[in-house]
Each structure stands twice: as C-alpha cells, then as structure tokens.
Design a protein around this motif. Structure first.
Motif, PDB file in Angstrom:
ATOM      1  N   GLU A 131      25.310   7.705  63.653  1.00 53.22           N
ATOM      2  CA  GLU A 131      25.879   8.655  62.696  1.00 53.22           C
ATOM      3  C   GLU A 131      27.173   8.123  62.079  1.00 53.22           C
ATOM      4  OE1 GLU A 131      27.644  13.184  62.590  1.00 53.22           O
ATOM      5  OE2 GLU A 131      26.101  12.706  64.067  1.00 53.22           O
ATOM      6  N   GLU A 132      28.088   7.634  62.907  1.00 50.73           N
ATOM      7  CA  GLU A 132      29.343   7.100  62.360  1.00 50.73           C
ATOM      8  C   GLU A 132      29.089   5.811  61.587  1.00 50.73           C
ATOM      9  OE1 GLU A 132      33.937   5.906  63.430  1.00 50.73           O
ATOM     10  OE2 GLU A 132      32.729   6.842  64.994  1.00 50.73           O
ATOM     11  N   ALA A 133      28.153   5.009  62.046  1.00 48.83           N
ATOM     12  CA  ALA A 133      27.808   3.781  61.326  1.00 48.83           C
ATOM     13  C   ALA A 133      27.331   4.116  59.914  1.00 48.83           C
ATOM     14  CB  ALA A 133      26.741   3.005  62.083  1.00 48.83           C
ATOM     15  N   ARG A 134      26.477   5.119  59.797  1.00 48.71           N
ATOM     16  CA  ARG A 134      25.979   5.534  58.479  1.00 48.71           C
ATOM     17  C   ARG A 134      27.109   6.063  57.592  1.00 48.71           C
ATOM     18  NH1 ARG A 134      21.099   6.326  56.933  1.00 48.71           N
ATOM     19  NH2 ARG A 134      21.549   8.317  55.952  1.00 48.71           N
ATOM     20  N   GLU A 135      28.035   6.810  58.187  1.00 45.30           N
ATOM     21  CA  GLU A 135      29.171   7.328  57.413  1.00 45.30           C
ATOM     22  C   GLU A 135      29.982   6.189  56.804  1.00 45.30           C
ATOM     23  OE1 GLU A 135      31.535   9.878  59.910  1.00 45.30           O
ATOM     24  OE2 GLU A 135      29.812  11.168  60.362  1.00 45.30           O
ATOM     25  N   HIS A 136      30.238   5.157  57.597  1.00 43.40           N
ATOM     26  CA  HIS A 136      31.029   4.039  57.089  1.00 43.40           C
ATOM     27  C   HIS A 136      30.248   3.191  56.082  1.00 43.40           C
ATOM     28  CE1 HIS A 136      34.686   4.690  59.271  1.00 43.40           C
ATOM     29  NE2 HIS A 136      33.970   4.964  60.359  1.00 43.40           N
ATOM     30  N   ASN A 146      35.003  -0.808  55.783  1.00 47.77           N
ATOM     31  CA  ASN A 146      33.988   0.169  56.160  1.00 47.77           C
ATOM     32  C   ASN A 146      32.701  -0.509  56.608  1.00 47.77           C
ATOM     33  OD1 ASN A 146      34.722   3.159  55.809  1.00 47.77           O
ATOM     34  ND2 ASN A 146      35.743   2.127  54.115  1.00 47.77           N
ATOM     35  N   LEU A 147      32.329  -1.599  55.973  1.00 50.21           N
ATOM     36  CA  LEU A 147      31.151  -2.351  56.399  1.00 50.21           C
ATOM     37  C   LEU A 147      31.352  -2.863  57.821  1.00 50.21           C
ATOM     38  CD1 LEU A 147      28.452  -3.799  55.990  1.00 50.21           C
ATOM     39  CD2 LEU A 147      29.743  -5.679  54.938  1.00 50.21           C
ATOM     40  N   ALA A 148      32.510  -3.442  58.093  1.00 53.88           N
ATOM     41  CA  ALA A 148      32.791  -3.967  59.431  1.00 53.88           C
ATOM     42  C   ALA A 148      32.752  -2.853  60.475  1.00 53.88           C
ATOM     43  CB  ALA A 148      34.147  -4.671  59.443  1.00 53.88           C
ATOM     44  N   LEU A 149      33.323  -1.717  60.142  1.00 49.82           N
ATOM     45  CA  LEU A 149      33.324  -0.600  61.083  1.00 49.82           C
ATOM     46  C   LEU A 149      31.901  -0.063  61.287  1.00 49.82           C
ATOM     47  CD1 LEU A 149      35.275   0.795  62.905  1.00 49.82           C
ATOM     48  CD2 LEU A 149      35.904   2.318  61.039  1.00 49.82           C
ATOM     49  N   ALA A 150      31.098  -0.091  60.248  1.00 50.36           N
ATOM     50  CA  ALA A 150      29.694   0.318  60.387  1.00 50.36           C
ATOM     51  C   ALA A 150      28.962  -0.600  61.361  1.00 50.36           C
ATOM     52  CB  ALA A 150      29.000   0.309  59.024  1.00 50.36           C
ATOM     53  N   VAL A 151      29.196  -1.882  61.254  1.00 52.25           N
ATOM     54  CA  VAL A 151      28.553  -2.848  62.154  1.00 52.25           C
ATOM     55  C   VAL A 151      28.989  -2.601  63.591  1.00 52.25           C
ATOM     56  CG1 VAL A 151      28.421  -5.299  62.774  1.00 52.25           C
ATOM     57  CG2 VAL A 151      28.213  -4.603  60.383  1.00 52.25           C
ATOM     58  N   SER A 181      20.846  -0.681  50.481  1.00 55.57           N
ATOM     59  CA  SER A 181      19.692  -1.195  51.219  1.00 55.57           C
ATOM     60  C   SER A 181      19.933  -1.134  52.722  1.00 55.57           C
ATOM     61  CB  SER A 181      19.415  -2.632  50.787  1.00 55.57           C
ATOM     62  OG  SER A 181      18.376  -3.185  51.545  1.00 55.57           O
ATOM     63  N   LYS A 182      21.120  -1.521  53.145  1.00 57.99           N
ATOM     64  CA  LYS A 182      21.462  -1.465  54.574  1.00 57.99           C
ATOM     65  C   LYS A 182      21.462  -0.018  55.071  1.00 57.99           C
ATOM     66  CE  LYS A 182      24.227  -5.689  54.705  1.00 57.99           C
ATOM     67  NZ  LYS A 182      23.290  -6.493  55.458  1.00 57.99           N
ATOM     68  N   LEU A 183      21.972   0.877  54.255  1.00 59.23           N
ATOM     69  CA  LEU A 183      22.032   2.286  54.629  1.00 59.23           C
ATOM     70  C   LEU A 183      20.627   2.856  54.835  1.00 59.23           C
ATOM     71  CD1 LEU A 183      23.911   4.709  55.106  1.00 59.23           C
ATOM     72  CD2 LEU A 183      23.745   5.195  52.667  1.00 59.23           C
ATOM     73  N   LYS A 184      19.701   2.479  53.962  1.00 59.32           N
ATOM     74  CA  LYS A 184      18.326   2.961  54.085  1.00 59.32           C
ATOM     75  C   LYS A 184      17.673   2.489  55.374  1.00 59.32           C
ATOM     76  CE  LYS A 184      17.552   3.399  49.154  1.00 59.32           C
ATOM     77  NZ  LYS A 184      16.952   2.784  47.966  1.00 59.32           N
ATOM     78  N   LYS A 185      18.078   1.311  55.851  1.00 56.04           N
ATOM     79  CA  LYS A 185      17.511   0.773  57.094  1.00 56.04           C
ATOM     80  C   LYS A 185      18.123   1.429  58.330  1.00 56.04           C
ATOM     81  CE  LYS A 185      16.451  -3.687  55.107  1.00 56.04           C
ATOM     82  NZ  LYS A 185      16.747  -5.118  55.108  1.00 56.04           N
ATOM     83  N   MET A 186      19.218   2.134  58.148  1.00 56.65           N
ATOM     84  CA  MET A 186      19.932   2.749  59.270  1.00 56.65           C
ATOM     85  C   MET A 186      19.462   4.190  59.480  1.00 56.65           C
ATOM     86  SD  MET A 186      23.725   1.306  58.359  1.00 56.65           S
ATOM     87  CE  MET A 186      24.579   2.133  59.684  1.00 56.65           C
TER      88      MET A 186
END
Length: 85
Positions: free
Chosen positions: A49-54, A35-40, A73-78
């Motif tokens: 939107e999809e990045a945040r979901e993953h 999921n992290l890789a797919l978010a990137v 932390s990464k999610l908050k920056k997104m």
C-alpha cells in the motif's frame, strides 16, 4: 541522503535505506526519484500500500512524460495478489 540510501539498498541494508530515504523524503516530498526509491524500499519491506502511494506520487510529480509512463507501468504491476477462487 538519497545517494546513501540507494547505496544501502544496493547492499541489502533495507532498514538503513529506509531511514536515509525517508530523511530525503522529508526534505523533498515531491521529488519523483525520492518517491520511486521509497516505493522500492516499501516493496522490499512488504508494504504494498505505501509502495503504491509513493509510486503514484512519483508519477504525478515526474518532470517528463517518459518518466510518467514508466512509473505508470510500474504502478500497474504493483497490484495486490488476488485470492484464489
């Protein structure tokens, strides 16, 4: 597929990275690293939107508190860009 997808991402082949990582996601939809890789990948493609979901899914399925904190932390920056006032 994840390792090959990450290699494609590293060399800048975003479309191939997405294809391979999505294959891995179908096999392991609750894996935090997938999921992290797919978010990137989705961030690079401009789909916030999809990045945040993953990223959220990565955080929720993380096996350790340390990783959950990193993903949080990464999610908050997104956050979506705010319109100028």
């Amino acid at each position: 597929y994840l390792d090959e997808g990450l290699k494609a991402l590293a060399r800048g082949d975003i479309d191939e990275a997405e294809r391979l990582i999505r294959k891995e996601f179908k096999r392991m939809p609750y894996d935090d690293e997938v999921n992290l890789a797919l978010a990137v990948v989705m961030l690079r493609l401009g789909d916030l939107e999809e990045a945040r979901e993953h990223m959220l899914r990565a955080m929720e399925n993380s096996p350790t508190q340390e990783r959950r904190q990193i993903y949080s932390s990464k999610l908050k920056k997104m956050q979506p860009a705010r319109a100028p006032r």
